[in-house]
Design a protein around this motif. Structure first.
Motif, PDB file in Angstrom:
ATOM      1  N   ASP A  21       0.811  -1.220   0.000  1.00 43.03           N
ATOM      2  CA  ASP A  21       0.000   0.000   0.000  1.00 43.03           C
ATOM      3  C   ASP A  21       0.845   1.272   0.000  1.00 43.03           C
ATOM      4  O   ASP A  21       0.311   2.374  -0.086  1.00 43.03           O
ATOM      5  N   LYS A  22       2.170   1.139   0.102  1.00 39.87           N
ATOM      6  CA  LYS A  22       3.052   2.300   0.016  1.00 39.87           C
ATOM      7  C   LYS A  22       3.584   2.505  -1.400  1.00 39.87           C
ATOM      8  O   LYS A  22       4.410   3.396  -1.643  1.00 39.87           O
ATOM      9  N   ALA A  23       3.131   1.690  -2.344  1.00 38.11           N
ATOM     10  CA  ALA A  23       3.641   1.772  -3.711  1.00 38.11           C
ATOM     11  C   ALA A  23       3.385   3.138  -4.329  1.00 38.11           C
ATOM     12  O   ALA A  23       4.219   3.665  -5.072  1.00 38.11           O
ATOM     13  N   TYR A  24       2.231   3.733  -4.030  1.00 36.31           N
ATOM     14  CA  TYR A  24       1.894   5.039  -4.600  1.00 36.31           C
ATOM     15  C   TYR A  24       2.868   6.103  -4.102  1.00 36.31           C
ATOM     16  O   TYR A  24       3.358   6.933  -4.868  1.00 36.31           O
ATOM     17  N   ALA A  25       3.163   6.070  -2.806  1.00 35.91           N
ATOM     18  CA  ALA A  25       4.109   7.031  -2.242  1.00 35.91           C
ATOM     19  C   ALA A  25       5.501   6.809  -2.824  1.00 35.91           C
ATOM     20  O   ALA A  25       6.250   7.769  -3.052  1.00 35.91           O
ATOM     21  N   SER A  75       5.910  12.016   4.723  1.00 30.55           N
ATOM     22  CA  SER A  75       5.783  11.014   5.785  1.00 30.55           C
ATOM     23  C   SER A  75       5.768   9.610   5.205  1.00 30.55           C
ATOM     24  O   SER A  75       6.330   8.673   5.785  1.00 30.55           O
ATOM     25  N   GLY A  76       5.139   9.456   4.030  1.00 30.18           N
ATOM     26  CA  GLY A  76       5.145   8.158   3.369  1.00 30.18           C
ATOM     27  C   GLY A  76       6.530   7.758   2.915  1.00 30.18           C
ATOM     28  O   GLY A  76       6.929   6.592   3.042  1.00 30.18           O
ATOM     29  N   TRP A  77       7.298   8.735   2.401  1.00 35.11           N
ATOM     30  CA  TRP A  77       8.666   8.438   1.980  1.00 35.11           C
ATOM     31  C   TRP A  77       9.502   7.975   3.182  1.00 35.11           C
ATOM     32  O   TRP A  77      10.240   6.992   3.083  1.00 35.11           O
ATOM     33  N   LEU A  78       9.368   8.681   4.292  1.00 38.69           N
ATOM     34  CA  LEU A  78      10.153   8.323   5.473  1.00 38.69           C
ATOM     35  C   LEU A  78       9.797   6.928   5.970  1.00 38.69           C
ATOM     36  O   LEU A  78      10.681   6.157   6.378  1.00 38.69           O
ATOM     37  N   ALA A  79       8.513   6.580   5.941  1.00 40.45           N
ATOM     38  CA  ALA A  79       8.101   5.244   6.377  1.00 40.45           C
ATOM     39  C   ALA A  79       8.729   4.175   5.492  1.00 40.45           C
ATOM     40  O   ALA A  79       9.181   3.130   5.978  1.00 40.45           O
ATOM     41  N   ILE A  80       8.785   4.428   4.188  1.00 38.82           N
ATOM     42  CA  ILE A  80       9.391   3.472   3.264  1.00 38.82           C
ATOM     43  C   ILE A  80      10.887   3.344   3.526  1.00 38.82           C
ATOM     44  O   ILE A  80      11.424   2.232   3.639  1.00 38.82           O
ATOM     45  N   LEU A  81      11.574   4.469   3.638  1.00 41.62           N
ATOM     46  CA  LEU A  81      13.024   4.434   3.807  1.00 41.62           C
ATOM     47  C   LEU A  81      13.429   3.814   5.138  1.00 41.62           C
ATOM     48  O   LEU A  81      14.428   3.099   5.220  1.00 41.62           O
ATOM     49  N   LYS A  82      12.649   4.088   6.186  1.00 39.40           N
ATOM     50  CA  LYS A  82      12.968   3.509   7.492  1.00 39.40           C
ATOM     51  C   LYS A  82      12.678   2.017   7.539  1.00 39.40           C
ATOM     52  O   LYS A  82      13.270   1.292   8.338  1.00 39.40           O
TER      53      LYS A  82
END
Length: 311
Positions: free
Chosen positions: A224-228, A260-267
């Motif tokens: 579900d983070k693919a869009y971000a 915030s979505g980018w940070l969640a992905i990178l972390k």
């Protein structure tokens, strides 16, 4: 100290990028404005690409370096320079492969298996080195916005040959996968034509991901983070376009909501920023591949279709 060979370079890179984003400075948006010439460059002038470009942008911004050139200690010595005592190095990464024998089959034969690996080596910004030729030490850029007309020829030369339909009208900027076109507000609605081109770069980046172009698919890996993640790729691509054309890096405001979505992905995935940088580099190369180095349309390809503004 981490034993040699055990250094987690992917995590180090991710931590640096996250720190800059959390500080409000995405490395692909601001740092290249601190020096002329766009991307970080190697000792002989070749531009760094992919994750190395983002990484060295981030480090230059954090450390306040003005030079866009980076080199190893050996290269500095060969050019007559000396790295100042106590100056910390920065990592530059590269990928390589090696082959090893695979598991034997029932017949006793085995096929070679190719293993891809990532390594790093140490580089220094030329601001950390004394005694180099003068061109490695440029003066900091004056923070003055150039008139849009000074860049318009380069903007037109970059975007015009790209065979993606652009429609102008309404008050939204987006790429329509179903219609395969980029929708832009009327150019007059933008503060400057530079800002129009910057936003266009972002939406064109999305268009490169279509199935009949680069076929980007992040769903299986990022769910579900693919869009971000796709927004992150487009944002980095637009940053590269801005850098190469000398455009201001600001994108339209709603992209801030993806941070915030980018940070969640990178972390959550230490290799995600490396993947994003590679995909952005691929998107940029697809876009600029439609123009020759002198800015003329490439190879007789069909020019972009432009629909007249609809108010």
């Amino acid at each position: 100290m981490v034993p040699r060979g055990k250094r987690d370079i992917a995590q180090e890179i991710t931590d640096i990028i996250i720190a800059r984003i959390e500080a409000g400075v995405a490395p692909w948006k601001r740092p290249w404005r601190t020096f002329a010439g766009g991307r970080p460059r190697r000792a002989l002038g070749q531009a760094y690409t992919g994750i190395n470009s983002l990484l060295l942008w981030a480090i230059a911004d954090c450390q306040g370096f003005n030079s866009q050139y980076w080199m190893t200690r050996k290269q500095a010595h060969e050019l007559g320079g000396t790295v100042r005592r106590g100056e910390p190095s920065s990592p530059s990464i590269y990928f390589n492969t090696f082959s090893r024998a695979g598991q034997p089959t029932l017949t006793g034969e085995s096929s070679p298996v190719t293993i891809r690996f990532m390594r790093s080596y140490s580089v220094f910004n030329c601001d950390q080195i004394d005694g180099l030729p003068a061109h490695y030490y440029p003066q900091p850029m004056a923070h003055q916005q150039a008139e849009p007309s000074q860049r318009q020829a380069a903007i037109d030369a970059f975007f015009s040959p790209i065979p993606i339909e652009i429609r102008h009208g309404g008050n939204r900027a987006f790429y329509s996968p179903g219609g395969d076109y980029v929708q832009m507000p009327p150019k007059a609605n933008f503060l400057t034509s530079d800002h129009h081109a910057t936003t266009l770069g972002h939406e064109m980046a999305h268009a490169t991901g279509a199935a009949h172009r680069l076929a980007r698919e992040f769903g299986r890996r990022f769910g579900d983070k693919a869009y971000a993640f796709e927004e992150l790729v487009a944002d980095i691509t637009a940053g590269i376009v801005c850098s190469e054309l000398g455009l201001p890096p600001e994108l339209h405001d709603n992209h801030a909501s993806y941070i915030s979505g980018w940070l969640a992905i990178l972390k959550g995935d230490k290799t995600a920023i490396i993947t994003a940088a590679a995909k952005a580099e691929q998107a940029y190369r697809w876009l600029c591949g439609w123009s020759d180095p002198d800015g003329t349309a490439a190879g007789g390809r069909v020019p972009v279709a432009v629909v007249v503004e609809a108010g």
